[in-house]
Design an enzyme around this catalytic site. Structure first.
Site, short mmCIF file in Angstrom:
data_model
loop_
_atom_site.label_atom_id
_atom_site.label_comp_id
_atom_site.label_asym_id
_atom_site.label_seq_id
_atom_site.Cartn_x
_atom_site.Cartn_y
_atom_site.Cartn_z
N ILE A 43 0.82 -1.22 0.00
CA ILE A 43 0.00 0.00 0.00
C ILE A 43 0.85 1.27 0.00
O ILE A 43 0.33 2.36 -0.24
CB ILE A 43 -1.00 0.03 1.18
CG1 ILE A 43 -0.27 0.01 2.52
CG2 ILE A 43 -2.01 -1.09 1.06
CD1 ILE A 43 -1.16 0.31 3.71
N HIS A 65 7.95 -11.73 5.78
CA HIS A 65 7.47 -11.31 4.46
C HIS A 65 8.64 -10.84 3.61
O HIS A 65 9.65 -10.38 4.12
CB HIS A 65 6.41 -10.21 4.58
CG HIS A 65 6.87 -8.97 5.28
ND1 HIS A 65 7.02 -8.91 6.65
CD2 HIS A 65 7.21 -7.76 4.81
CE1 HIS A 65 7.42 -7.70 7.00
NE2 HIS A 65 7.56 -6.97 5.88
#
Length: 115
Positions: free
Chosen positions: A32, A100
């Site tokens: 984002i 991640h």
């Protein structure tokens, strides 16, 4: 993993994301707050590992799967050239403690970090 993270909520479907890949074990979606022309996150669907070191020790096959997904996404969203970044620990810039990988694809020929 001691605390629930935003990634756990994404995996559970509680927070919507723009998915670009999903399997039984891995999910990838657009960041984002992109730091490159294409900035994707690749996460395992398990919440058992806070960082890449824990994942490598606990499930090296899952780590290999994440790297393979990163390569596949680089082929699909770029020309196969990409940066793969794992931040490991708060002082290294890790802000979400669910392992991640950042897949960054941009004009690498113009913005080489060297080495």
């Amino acid at each position: 993993m001691a605390q629930e993270t935003i990634f756990a909520k994404i995996i559970a479907g509680e927070i919507p994301v723009e998915k670009v890949y999903e399997s039984d074990s891995v999910l990838a979606f657009r960041d984002i707050a992109p730091q490159a022309k294409v900035h994707l996150l690749v996460i395992p669907k398990t919440t058992a590992y806070e960082n890449v070191t824990e994942l490598a020790a606990g499930d090296p096959a899952l780590l290999a799967d994440m790297v393979a997904v990163a390569k596949q996404l680089a082929d699909e969203h770029g020309e196969g050239e990409y940066r793969l970044v794992f931040n490991n620990g708060a002082s290294a810039g890790q802000t979400v403690f669910h392992v991640h990988a950042h897949v960054l694809i941009d004009d690498l020929k113009e913005q080489s970090l060297g080495g």
